[in-house]
Design a protein around this motif. Structure first.
Motif, PDB file in Angstrom:
ATOM      1  N   GLY A   1     -10.210   8.962   1.386  1.00 21.04           N
ATOM      2  CA  GLY A   1      -9.001   9.847   0.289  1.00 21.04           C
ATOM      3  C   GLY A   1      -8.511   8.485  -0.487  1.00 21.04           C
ATOM      4  N   LEU A   2      -7.678   8.662  -1.350  1.00 25.72           N
ATOM      5  CA  LEU A   2      -6.981   7.883  -2.239  1.00 25.72           C
ATOM      6  C   LEU A   2      -5.636   7.780  -1.727  1.00 25.72           C
ATOM      7  N   LEU A   3      -4.746   6.509  -1.683  1.00 26.65           N
ATOM      8  CA  LEU A   3      -3.452   6.556  -1.431  1.00 26.65           C
ATOM      9  C   LEU A   3      -2.686   7.039  -2.547  1.00 26.65           C
ATOM     10  N   PRO A   4      -1.368   7.563  -2.457  1.00 31.07           N
ATOM     11  CA  PRO A   4      -0.600   7.890  -3.501  1.00 31.07           C
ATOM     12  C   PRO A   4      -0.415   6.801  -4.539  1.00 31.07           C
ATOM     13  N   GLY A   5      -0.373   7.263  -5.676  1.00 26.86           N
ATOM     14  CA  GLY A   5       0.031   6.071  -6.654  1.00 26.86           C
ATOM     15  C   GLY A   5      -1.356   5.309  -7.349  1.00 26.86           C
ATOM     16  N   THR A   6      -2.340   5.856  -7.028  1.00 30.61           N
ATOM     17  CA  THR A   6      -3.800   5.061  -7.302  1.00 30.61           C
ATOM     18  C   THR A   6      -4.172   5.525  -8.722  1.00 30.61           C
ATOM     19  N   TYR A   7      -4.757   4.392  -9.219  1.00 28.41           N
ATOM     20  CA  TYR A   7      -5.302   4.553 -10.585  1.00 28.41           C
ATOM     21  C   TYR A   7      -6.953   4.779 -10.733  1.00 28.41           C
ATOM     22  N   THR A   8      -7.394   5.725 -11.371  1.00 33.47           N
ATOM     23  CA  THR A   8      -8.764   5.853 -11.554  1.00 33.47           C
ATOM     24  C   THR A   8      -9.115   5.968 -13.025  1.00 33.47           C
ATOM     25  N   THR A   9     -10.184   6.288 -13.612  1.00 35.07           N
ATOM     26  CA  THR A   9     -10.423   6.855 -14.922  1.00 35.07           C
ATOM     27  C   THR A   9     -11.287   8.098 -14.561  1.00 35.07           C
ATOM     28  N   THR A  10     -11.536   8.701 -15.899  1.00 35.04           N
ATOM     29  CA  THR A  10     -12.558   9.830 -15.946  1.00 35.04           C
ATOM     30  C   THR A  10     -13.944   9.567 -15.865  1.00 35.04           C
ATOM     31  N   GLU A  11     -14.782  10.325 -15.280  1.00 35.16           N
ATOM     32  CA  GLU A  11     -16.151  10.089 -15.434  1.00 35.16           C
ATOM     33  C   GLU A  11     -16.868   9.927 -16.469  1.00 35.16           C
ATOM     34  N   GLU A  12     -16.260  10.512 -17.577  1.00 32.52           N
ATOM     35  CA  GLU A  12     -16.594  10.317 -19.187  1.00 32.52           C
ATOM     36  C   GLU A  12     -16.369   9.276 -19.480  1.00 32.52           C
ATOM     37  N   ASP A  13     -15.233   8.707 -19.451  1.00 36.58           N
ATOM     38  CA  ASP A  13     -14.731   7.272 -19.798  1.00 36.58           C
ATOM     39  C   ASP A  13     -15.565   6.158 -19.250  1.00 36.58           C
TER      40      ASP A  13
ATOM     41  N   LEU B   1       0.825  -1.060  -0.003  1.00 38.90           N
ATOM     42  CA  LEU B   1      -0.025   0.057  -0.060  1.00 38.90           C
ATOM     43  C   LEU B   1       0.832   1.471   0.109  1.00 38.90           C
ATOM     44  N   ASN B   2       1.966   1.157   0.365  1.00 33.55           N
ATOM     45  CA  ASN B   2       3.071   2.355   0.157  1.00 33.55           C
ATOM     46  C   ASN B   2       3.835   2.389  -1.013  1.00 33.55           C
ATOM     47  N   LEU B   3       3.396   1.512  -2.199  1.00 34.99           N
ATOM     48  CA  LEU B   3       4.046   1.441  -3.315  1.00 34.99           C
ATOM     49  C   LEU B   3       2.765   1.870  -4.223  1.00 34.99           C
ATOM     50  N   PRO B   4       3.035   2.573  -5.267  1.00 34.73           N
ATOM     51  CA  PRO B   4       2.199   2.960  -6.353  1.00 34.73           C
ATOM     52  C   PRO B   4       1.658   1.586  -7.127  1.00 34.73           C
ATOM     53  N   GLU B   5       0.298   1.600  -7.531  1.00 36.80           N
ATOM     54  CA  GLU B   5      -0.283   0.621  -8.418  1.00 36.80           C
ATOM     55  C   GLU B   5       0.248   0.727  -9.871  1.00 36.80           C
ATOM     56  N   THR B   6       0.190  -0.362 -10.622  1.00 39.45           N
ATOM     57  CA  THR B   6       0.803  -0.513 -11.822  1.00 39.45           C
ATOM     58  C   THR B   6      -0.556  -0.265 -12.897  1.00 39.45           C
ATOM     59  N   GLY B   7      -1.697  -0.618 -12.438  1.00 37.95           N
ATOM     60  CA  GLY B   7      -2.805  -0.144 -12.912  1.00 37.95           C
ATOM     61  C   GLY B   7      -4.156  -0.248 -12.092  1.00 37.95           C
ATOM     62  N   MET B   8      -5.178   0.040 -12.567  1.00 31.21           N
ATOM     63  CA  MET B   8      -6.466   0.111 -11.554  1.00 31.21           C
ATOM     64  C   MET B   8      -6.589  -1.086 -10.792  1.00 31.21           C
TER      65      MET B   8
ATOM     66  N   LYS C   1      -8.733  -5.750 -24.087  1.00 30.12           N
ATOM     67  CA  LYS C   1      -8.189  -4.765 -25.252  1.00 30.12           C
ATOM     68  C   LYS C   1      -7.872  -3.223 -24.556  1.00 30.12           C
ATOM     69  N   GLY C   2      -8.044  -2.977 -23.330  1.00 30.52           N
ATOM     70  CA  GLY C   2      -7.695  -1.675 -22.840  1.00 30.52           C
ATOM     71  C   GLY C   2      -8.338  -0.572 -23.583  1.00 30.52           C
ATOM     72  N   GLY C   3      -7.462   0.612 -23.772  1.00 25.80           N
ATOM     73  CA  GLY C   3      -8.281   1.630 -24.774  1.00 25.80           C
ATOM     74  C   GLY C   3      -8.855   2.806 -23.827  1.00 25.80           C
ATOM     75  N   GLY C   4      -9.241   2.283 -22.575  1.00 27.82           N
ATOM     76  CA  GLY C   4      -9.715   3.128 -21.786  1.00 27.82           C
ATOM     77  C   GLY C   4      -8.955   4.308 -21.255  1.00 27.82           C
ATOM     78  N   VAL C   5      -9.476   5.464 -20.725  1.00 24.51           N
ATOM     79  CA  VAL C   5      -8.489   6.422 -20.210  1.00 24.51           C
ATOM     80  C   VAL C   5      -8.290   5.980 -18.644  1.00 24.51           C
ATOM     81  N   GLU C   6      -6.981   6.055 -18.347  1.00 28.22           N
ATOM     82  CA  GLU C   6      -6.526   6.076 -16.922  1.00 28.22           C
ATOM     83  C   GLU C   6      -5.853   7.195 -16.442  1.00 28.22           C
ATOM     84  N   VAL C   7      -6.039   7.331 -15.110  1.00 27.52           N
ATOM     85  CA  VAL C   7      -5.534   8.690 -14.493  1.00 27.52           C
ATOM     86  C   VAL C   7      -5.059   8.174 -13.105  1.00 27.52           C
ATOM     87  N   LEU C   8      -3.605   8.495 -12.939  1.00 27.99           N
ATOM     88  CA  LEU C   8      -3.051   8.294 -11.992  1.00 27.99           C
ATOM     89  C   LEU C   8      -2.919   9.497 -10.942  1.00 27.99           C
ATOM     90  N   PHE C   9      -3.417   9.221  -9.841  1.00 22.74           N
ATOM     91  CA  PHE C   9      -3.072   9.983  -8.828  1.00 22.74           C
ATOM     92  C   PHE C   9      -1.789  10.041  -7.971  1.00 22.74           C
TER      93      PHE C   9
END
Lengths: 75, 221
Positions: free
Chosen positions: B135-147, A14-21, B195-203
């Motif tokens: 909250g979100l931990l550092p280094g967490t991935y999300t996508t946009t609301e639109e995607d 949890l202290n390391l970043p993710e690779t993807g969602m 396939k991928g192709g979605g938008v990814e947003v890294l916080f």
């Protein structure tokens, strides 16, 4: 095969970043010196190991680090 | 796509970049003011043309742009917009990133805009990247609301965001970060048969407490 990691490893991940969602790509070092490279951990808690490592338990794990293998399966 | 005249190149080179190798500008042709992206202070791509950049996604070469770009002597004004002035920077930038097909980890840092909303799909109701304080931990991935609107089921989320875990990502968290939160935006790369192709947003540094809501549950398939 999925292994549920102990709190120590969860905390580290949890202290390391993710690779993807929702996942991290990691390398796992085992007590016997073997290194399992480029495997996935989900939710910082569930480690997916290849069938070849079926006998491995969490007690065999010495270290878990983020994998240097790129995120898309190509070395 | 327009090849910019020398005189405007000099103006642009005297202004700061918006990101590495590009500037987001407002320019005037005739009486019409438009927005676009300038690459290397010489090629102007209108904000409505960014989708066409996809053709270069397999090998972005400046020479390709130069071959395609038409020279224009009709630009009457051009100015680099500050981030505060760019309401639609994320849409423009995202379109550009889609054209280049770059994953978020390799993208330049950008910033969230006021009231921008993000979504996070997870197979876990107790998603550990969401802090107990919401909250979100550092280094967490999300996508946009639109995607996220492209995804109706947990299985679709697995495919669009190329999630290695085959369990359907049926829990959807909503993230409403403060303005100017540091993020990296990109496109999810394919993974095996996904396939991928979605938008990814890294916080990069996460998101503060009380900015994450949910989850809402969606159908598995």
């Amino acid at each position: 095969m999925k292994l549920r990691l102990s709190k120590v490893w969860v905390k580290k991940l949890l202290n390391l970043p993710e690779t993807g969602m929702g996942y991290q790509k990691v390398d796992v070092l085992l007590k016997d010196g073997r290194k399992i490279e480029g495997v996935f951990v989900y939710n910082a808690e569930f480690l997916e190991l290849p069938e070849a490592y079926q006998g491995v338990t969490i007690n065999d794990i010495v270290d878990i680090t983020l994998s240097k293998i790129n995120d898309f399966g190509n070395n | 796509m327009i090849r910019i005249e020398k005189k405007w190149e000099e103006v642009l080179l005297s202004k700061p970049e918006t990101g590495m190798g590009y500037q987001i500008v407002e320019y005037k042709i005739g009486r019409i003011k438009q927005k676009g992206i300038v690459l290397n202070a010489e090629i102007l791509i209108n904000e409505n043309e960014v989708e066409s950049l996809k053709q270069f996604s397999l090998g972005l070469k400046e020479t390709k742009f130069l071959e395609t770009a038409e020279s224009s002597r009709n630009i009457e004004e051009i100015e680099v917009l500050s981030r505060k002035e760019i309401i639609s920077i994320d849409e423009i930038f995202l379109g550009f990133m889609k054209g280049m097909n770059i994953p978020a980890k390799d993208a330049k840092v950008s910033y969230t805009t006021k009231n921008e909303v993000f979504k996070r799909f997870s197979a876990f109701k107790n998603d550990k990247r969401i802090t107990p304080e919401g909250g979100l931990l550092p280094g967490t991935y999300t996508t946009t609301e639109e995607d996220a609107k492209n995804v109706k089921t947990g299985k679709e989320a697995v495919d669009r965001y190329a999630l290695p875990n085959d369990d359907p990502a049926i829990y959807v968290f909503t993230v409403k970060p403060p303005e100017d939160t540091e993020v990296k935006r990109g496109v999810v790369q394919p993974l095996d048969d996904k396939k991928g192709g979605g938008v990814e947003v890294l916080f990069i540094n996460g998101s503060p407490s009380n900015t994450v809501e949910g989850p809402v549950e969606i159908p598995a398939e």
